[in-house]
Design a protein around this motif. Structure first.
Motif, mmCIF file in Angstrom:
data_model
loop_
_atom_site.group_PDB
_atom_site.id
_atom_site.type_symbol
_atom_site.label_atom_id
_atom_site.label_comp_id
_atom_site.label_asym_id
_atom_site.label_seq_id
_atom_site.Cartn_x
_atom_site.Cartn_y
_atom_site.Cartn_z
ATOM 1 N N MET A 59 -5.110 6.916 12.911
ATOM 2 C CA MET A 59 -3.719 6.514 13.057
ATOM 3 C C MET A 59 -3.211 5.985 11.725
ATOM 4 O O MET A 59 -3.798 5.077 11.142
ATOM 5 C CB MET A 59 -3.584 5.440 14.129
ATOM 6 N N ILE A 60 -2.104 6.550 11.248
ATOM 7 C CA ILE A 60 -1.483 6.163 9.979
ATOM 8 C C ILE A 60 -0.008 5.925 10.244
ATOM 9 O O ILE A 60 0.657 6.780 10.843
ATOM 10 C CB ILE A 60 -1.660 7.253 8.906
ATOM 11 N N SER A 61 0.504 4.794 9.804
ATOM 12 C CA SER A 61 1.927 4.510 9.968
ATOM 13 C C SER A 61 2.553 4.307 8.599
ATOM 14 O O SER A 61 1.931 3.751 7.690
ATOM 15 C CB SER A 61 2.130 3.274 10.844
ATOM 16 N N LEU A 62 3.804 4.773 8.451
ATOM 17 C CA LEU A 62 4.546 4.702 7.195
ATOM 18 C C LEU A 62 5.817 3.913 7.422
ATOM 19 O O LEU A 62 6.443 3.998 8.482
ATOM 20 C CB LEU A 62 4.886 6.114 6.694
ATOM 21 N N ASP A 63 6.210 3.156 6.386
ATOM 22 C CA ASP A 63 7.449 2.396 6.488
ATOM 23 C C ASP A 63 8.627 3.237 6.014
ATOM 24 O O ASP A 63 8.497 4.441 5.744
ATOM 25 C CB ASP A 63 7.351 1.084 5.709
ATOM 26 N N ALA A 64 9.783 2.597 5.876
ATOM 27 C CA ALA A 64 10.998 3.335 5.513
ATOM 28 C C ALA A 64 10.928 3.907 4.114
ATOM 29 O O ALA A 64 11.650 4.848 3.786
ATOM 30 C CB ALA A 64 12.221 2.420 5.642
ATOM 31 N N ARG A 65 10.059 3.352 3.264
ATOM 32 C CA ARG A 65 9.908 3.896 1.911
ATOM 33 C C ARG A 65 8.768 4.902 1.823
ATOM 34 O O ARG A 65 8.307 5.225 0.725
ATOM 35 C CB ARG A 65 9.656 2.758 0.920
ATOM 36 N N ALA A 66 8.301 5.367 2.956
ATOM 37 C CA ALA A 66 7.215 6.347 3.032
ATOM 38 C C ALA A 66 5.924 5.798 2.456
ATOM 39 O O ALA A 66 5.096 6.549 1.959
ATOM 40 C CB ALA A 66 7.604 7.655 2.341
ATOM 41 N N ARG A 67 5.733 4.490 2.537
ATOM 42 C CA ARG A 67 4.502 3.870 2.073
ATOM 43 C C ARG A 67 3.634 3.495 3.280
ATOM 44 O O ARG A 67 4.140 3.125 4.331
ATOM 45 C CB ARG A 67 4.789 2.643 1.215
ATOM 46 N N ILE A 68 2.332 3.565 3.076
ATOM 47 C CA ILE A 68 1.392 3.365 4.176
ATOM 48 C C ILE A 68 1.411 1.897 4.597
ATOM 49 O O ILE A 68 1.224 0.997 3.775
ATOM 50 C CB ILE A 68 -0.022 3.790 3.746
ATOM 51 N N ALA A 69 1.634 1.662 5.896
ATOM 52 C CA ALA A 69 1.630 0.309 6.444
ATOM 53 C C ALA A 69 0.399 0.048 7.302
ATOM 54 O O ALA A 69 0.046 -1.104 7.523
ATOM 55 C CB ALA A 69 2.899 0.068 7.262
ATOM 56 N N HIS A 70 -0.232 1.091 7.819
ATOM 57 C CA HIS A 70 -1.444 0.926 8.617
ATOM 58 C C HIS A 70 -2.379 2.092 8.332
ATOM 59 O O HIS A 70 -1.959 3.244 8.271
ATOM 60 C CB HIS A 70 -1.108 0.869 10.112
ATOM 61 N N TRP A 71 -3.653 1.754 8.174
ATOM 62 C CA TRP A 71 -4.686 2.753 7.860
ATOM 63 C C TRP A 71 -5.947 2.278 8.565
ATOM 64 O O TRP A 71 -6.567 1.309 8.143
ATOM 65 C CB TRP A 71 -4.865 2.822 6.341
ATOM 66 N N ASP A 72 -6.305 2.948 9.665
ATOM 67 C CA ASP A 72 -7.382 2.433 10.486
ATOM 68 C C ASP A 72 -8.744 2.922 9.999
ATOM 69 O O ASP A 72 -8.834 3.784 9.118
ATOM 70 C CB ASP A 72 -7.145 2.809 11.947
ATOM 71 N N PRO A 73 -9.848 2.371 10.541
ATOM 72 C CA PRO A 73 -11.186 2.781 10.083
ATOM 73 C C PRO A 73 -11.476 4.260 10.266
ATOM 74 O O PRO A 73 -12.243 4.844 9.498
ATOM 75 C CB PRO A 73 -12.126 1.906 10.935
ATOM 76 N N THR A 74 -10.873 4.891 11.290
ATOM 77 C CA THR A 74 -11.101 6.330 11.451
ATOM 78 C C THR A 74 -10.517 7.115 10.291
ATOM 79 O O THR A 74 -11.092 8.115 9.843
ATOM 80 C CB THR A 74 -10.476 6.804 12.775
ATOM 81 N N ALA A 75 -9.375 6.652 9.759
ATOM 82 C CA ALA A 75 -8.800 7.298 8.570
ATOM 83 C C ALA A 75 -9.703 7.106 7.364
ATOM 84 O O ALA A 75 -9.808 7.990 6.506
ATOM 85 C CB ALA A 75 -7.404 6.744 8.304
ATOM 86 N N VAL A 76 -10.368 5.953 7.285
ATOM 87 C CA VAL A 76 -11.320 5.725 6.193
ATOM 88 C C VAL A 76 -12.450 6.740 6.249
ATOM 89 O O VAL A 76 -12.843 7.336 5.241
ATOM 90 C CB VAL A 76 -11.858 4.279 6.249
ATOM 91 N N ASP A 77 -12.991 6.960 7.464
ATOM 92 C CA ASP A 77 -14.090 7.922 7.617
ATOM 93 C C ASP A 77 -13.624 9.356 7.382
ATOM 94 O O ASP A 77 -14.365 10.170 6.816
ATOM 95 C CB ASP A 77 -14.697 7.804 9.019
ATOM 96 N N LEU A 78 -12.404 9.681 7.797
ATOM 97 C CA LEU A 78 -11.931 11.056 7.713
ATOM 98 C C LEU A 78 -11.584 11.454 6.281
ATOM 99 O O LEU A 78 -11.947 12.540 5.823
ATOM 100 C CB LEU A 78 -10.717 11.238 8.623
ATOM 101 N N PHE A 79 -10.879 10.564 5.552
ATOM 102 C CA PHE A 79 -10.385 10.924 4.223
ATOM 103 C C PHE A 79 -11.192 10.311 3.080
ATOM 104 O O PHE A 79 -10.944 10.630 1.924
ATOM 105 C CB PHE A 79 -8.922 10.505 4.076
ATOM 106 N N GLY A 80 -12.128 9.397 3.368
ATOM 107 C CA GLY A 80 -12.987 8.870 2.328
ATOM 108 C C GLY A 80 -12.316 7.912 1.369
ATOM 109 O O GLY A 80 -12.680 7.855 0.196
ATOM 110 N N VAL A 81 -11.347 7.123 1.813
ATOM 111 C CA VAL A 81 -10.668 6.143 0.966
ATOM 112 C C VAL A 81 -10.429 4.894 1.802
ATOM 113 O O VAL A 81 -10.052 4.973 2.965
ATOM 114 C CB VAL A 81 -9.344 6.717 0.401
ATOM 115 N N GLY A 82 -10.696 3.722 1.210
ATOM 116 C CA GLY A 82 -10.607 2.471 1.933
ATOM 117 C C GLY A 82 -9.179 1.997 2.138
ATOM 118 O O GLY A 82 -8.227 2.480 1.515
ATOM 119 N N ARG A 83 -9.038 1.018 3.042
ATOM 120 C CA ARG A 83 -7.715 0.506 3.373
ATOM 121 C C ARG A 83 -7.055 -0.178 2.179
ATOM 122 O O ARG A 83 -5.856 -0.044 1.965
ATOM 123 C CB ARG A 83 -7.827 -0.484 4.543
#
Length: 842
Positions: A59-83
């Protein structure tokens, strides 16, 4: 949570797509209180695998400026980059998305249009390609908390590893949908394709059996059949995601950040003929474990980010970056001026004389809002009775759940005197001291927006832990910086300053330390002016690194300059240096190359002690490695050194270096020496350009060893600028020498210094006639100064002494010392030489 139709086109709406559901015999209901009589048990693994948010969905959420506001541990495992490396950054900057998909994550583009497609994305950590399915939905609300002006979450994106979904047999569908353009037209999503649809979640067509679909949905979600009816009606009736439902449930998509919840229990639903639920022998991970793991993961990642730098200022800035936006909306770090400048240990008492400097400011608000009000690198003078002083004196954080207008004015006065009340009023403020090894290093301030809750106990505990880690990292960086400064200053003080100006030669230095700043090396180089306008050039390399090698280097360099003043042959100098090194200790081992260039004779004498040989470049561009005998390093002993003499042409160059320039992992010293010779071929260039080119090519990258380069321009001295006379050792030679000197100075148009030079020559020639032996020679050399030399075969060196009023002799050398700019004596191959220097006339 929302469920979309199987082949429906994109519609306006918010939400999250659904996933596969368990079979009827595996369904379960949720209760918040345990009941042993009903046989309740922990959530089984099959249910974890089928719940959206637990079933490998990022689950990834973006704010009004298209910047990442939430990056969960599953995204860390999937894309290989920390929060910590993603929060606050654009998604397209974090991931290398295909160009055609980048606009799908911009709020202005995706607003009002649900979108899904498949793409191949390389992992950030290792570059491996991952086949990712995307489900992107707009969020209509202006913010998560509904506050005015809150940027909030505007885009919700979910991603899944498609290969893993196929292996798990989950029924997540990737529609062949249309992507809406801003002008109202649509195009087909590139790369979209259809995966198998789980029958339990495949909604029937419009007007189908809503009750059946609602029952399937109730088995998936922690809701009752009645609560699932509005969702089913919305999905089947409109074919769009269901949003703004009048129920509140907590799903494991976004981690819980409050108090640790009680573990949820599941109870097997009674069913006739149903098989008992399967249990996994391995221990299950409940909601409590997941809620605790997320803060610990954040602390681990943030601590690694802060502790990854040896620069204390960079560590302070990293502290502010990891705190925003996870724990605060604004973070500013102020350090004591003594800590920033590293001029002294941190102060113990904090008072009005204590000066601080703001070294980092990070926020997630609109650009420019804080820049002018709270600028970086600003000097701050503390005032009494401010929260900042209170935090540093007590060593405990100061927490203000809500800052009123009066308190905001007091804080603004301590932050530079600007009117910050509009920015501070109504916000939660936390001021935390940075303390390491019992000394205060500074503070950092955290602010949250008015519509965001204050700092709870869990937040303060996490911030306190990060403050301890950051303070220790900053203090370690400060101490490391001081150690590096001491080592570099020691090495810098032992290396020569600017090259000497000598007649007939030009010298250029280059020195580059090794890649690790604290690992100072033992490379040294020098150019030593010798009598007779000659030049001594030395390059050496002490074995090893560190302060010990630098200290040995300084001793050896001083010894070379001392021995070279006695004008010995190169092999004798190296022999004396070897004896001295063995007397100093067993660890005094070094390679050394010593050369003496005579610009009048056009020759160069070289002796080597295990060093790499030099390269000689002729005026026509021919380069060759001089065949100098290798010899043994200084400090080994037991082996003689040899001196070889080479004829050199005026206009050539001689280049000496250490092995750090030549040796790399992909080439040895011999290959590097051949490449050096090849790069020097083609004609002499300016010395600065020659040295810079060698560093940029052979010395490119981060060297594993120090690099020292000495380039010498062999200009030579014209024979017209040298006058030599052989004098008969008799009394009549004195007036003869005076007349010859006057005639030569007239030919050089130096009549203005004739009387002084004649007097100097008279004193030296007379001294050679009275105290010397054998033939007497006189030589004048016009270079940067006028050099006069008187040679005789005697071995007794003249000494400057004090003559009493009644003494009949002993005043000659006093007169020479008074009239000449410099004078001295040195031994020759046979006999001695007394010389003087006089400035040239203007």
């Amino acid at each position: 949570m929302s469920i979309t139709g199987s082949q429906s086109p994109p519609h306006t709406g918010d939400g999250v797509p659904g996933g596969g559901a368990p079979s009827p015999e595996q369904s379960a209901v949720y209760t918040s209180e345990p009941d042993a009589s009903r046989g309740e048990l922990h959530i089984p693994r099959f249910l974890e695998q089928h719940l959206l948010g637990v079933a490998h969905m990022a689950m990834i959420s973006l704010d009004a400026r298209a910047r990442i506001a939430h990056w969960d541990p599953t995204a860390v495992d999937l894309f290989g980059v920390g929060r910590c490396q993603t929060l606050g950054r654009p998604l397209t900057k974090v991931l290398r998305l295909p160009r055609e998909y980048r606009g799908a994550f911009e709020p202005a583009e995706v607003f009002g249009h649900a979108w899904c497609a498949a793409s191949t994305v390389p992992r950030v950590d290792n570059g491996e390609l991952a086949e990712v399915g995307w489900w992107v939905y707009p969020i209509n609300r202006p913010g998560l908390h509904g506050g005015p002006g809150d940027a909030g979450i505007r885009v919700l994106a979910l991603a899944a590893d498609l290969r893993r979904l196929r292996e798990d047999g989950l029924g997540l569908m990737l529609d062949d949908v249309l992507v809406a353009r801003p002008d109202g037209t649509a195009r087909r999503a590139a790369g979209a394709r259809l995966l198998r649809v789980e029958p339990a979640l495949a909604p029937p067509s419009k007007g189908g059996d809503t009750a059946t679909f609602a029952r399937h949905l109730a088995r998936l979600l922690p809701v009752t059949d009645a609560e699932a009816d509005p969702i089913a009606s919305r999905v089947l009736g409109l074919g769009s995601p269901a949003v703004n439902l009048s129920m509140r449930v907590r799903l494991p998509i976004a981690p819980y950040r409050g108090d640790v919840p009680r573990a949820l229990r599941v109870r097997a639903r009674a069913a006739t003929g149903a098989a008992p639920p399967r249990t996994d022998p391995r221990p299950e991970q409940g909601w409590e474990t997941m809620a605790v793991r997320e803060p610990l993961t954040f602390l681990s990642e943030a601590g690694q980010q802060i502790g990854s730098s040896l620069d204390h200022l960079q560590a302070a800035r990293t502290l502010a970056e990891v705190l925003v936006p996870r724990l605060a909306d604004f973070a500013a770090v102020e350090l004591l001026e003594d800590v920033v400048a590293d001029s002294a240990p941190p102060v113990i008492d904090i008072d009005e004389t204590t000066v601080m400097r703001r070294v980092a400011v990070v926020h997630n608000e609109e650009p420019g809002r804080w820049d002018g009000a709270v600028p970086e690198d600003e000097t701050l003078y503390l005032r009494q009775r401010t929260p900042c002083v209170q935090a540093m004196r007590t060593g405990r954080p100061v927490h203000l759940p809500r800052v009123d207008r009066d308190r905001a004015g007091q804080i603004a006065a301590s932050l530079g005197g600007r009117d910050l009340r509009p920015l501070l009023t109504g916000r939660a403020l936390l001021i935390v001291p940075l303390i390491a090894r019992g000394r205060v290093l500074g503070t950092f301030e955290l602010l949250r927006k008015p519509d965001r809750p204050g700092f709870d106990e869990l937040d303060r505990a996490m911030i306190d832990e990060l403050a301890r880690r950051a303070a220790l990292t900053i203090d370690n960086g400060r101490l490391y910086h001081r150690e590096v400064q001491v080592a570099q200053e020691l090495q810098r003080s032992m290396l020569p300053d600017d090259p000497p100006e000598v007649a007939g030669a030009r010298v250029c230095y280059r020195y580059r330390p090794a890649g690790q700043a604290a690992q100072v090396g033992g490379d040294w180089f020098d150019a030593i002016p010798l009598p007779g306008c000659r030049l001594g050039i030395v390059v050496g390399d002490v074995m090893g690194h560190g302060l010990t090698s630098a200290a040995i280097m300084g001793q050896l360099r001083t010894a070379v300059r001392t021995i070279a003043a006695q004008d010995m042959r190169p092999d004798i100098l190296l022999r004396q240096l070897d004896v001295l090194a063995r007397r100093l200790g067993e660890g005094y081992l070094a390679t050394c190359l010593y050369a003496v260039y005579d610009p009048i004779a056009g020759s160069c004498r070289i002796s080597n002690a295990g060093h790499v040989p030099p390269v000689l470049v002729s005026p026509r561009g021919e380069s060759r490695v001089l065949p100098v005998p290798a010899g043994v390093p200084i400090g080994v002993g037991g082996e003689p050194f040899e001196t070889m003499e080479f004829r050199v042409e005026d206009g050539g160059q001689l280049v000496l270096c250490t092995d750090g320039l030549l040796e790399r992992r992909d080439r040895d010293v011999e290959q590097g020496l051949e490449e050096l010779r090849a790069r020097l071929a083609g004609g002499p260039r300016p010395l600065d350009r020659t040295c810079d080119t060698l560093l940029a090519t052979l010395g490119a990258g981060t060297p594993a060893d120090d690099i020292a380069i000495v380039a010498v321009g062999l200009d030579g001295i014209s024979r017209d600028d040298v006058a030599t006379w052989e004098l008969e050792p008799r009394s009549s030679m004195v007036p003869q020498a005076r007349a010859q000197v006057a005639a030569r100075l007239t030919g050089w148009r130096m009549e203005g210094i004739t009387d002084t030079v004649q007097l100097l020559v008279t004193e030296l020639v007379t001294n050679a006639l009275v105290h010397g032996a054998g033939a007497i020679g006189l030589r004048l050399i016009k270079g940067t100064t006028l050099l006069g030399e008187v040679y005789d075969d005697g071995h007794d060196m003249p000494q400057l002494c004090h003559a009493e009023a009644t003494d009949e002799s002993g005043r000659g050398l006093q007169l020479v010392s008074h009239l000449a700019e410099r004078w001295g004596t040195h031994r020759a191959d046979q006999g001695k030489v007394v010389w003087f220097e006089h400035p040239l006339p203007r």
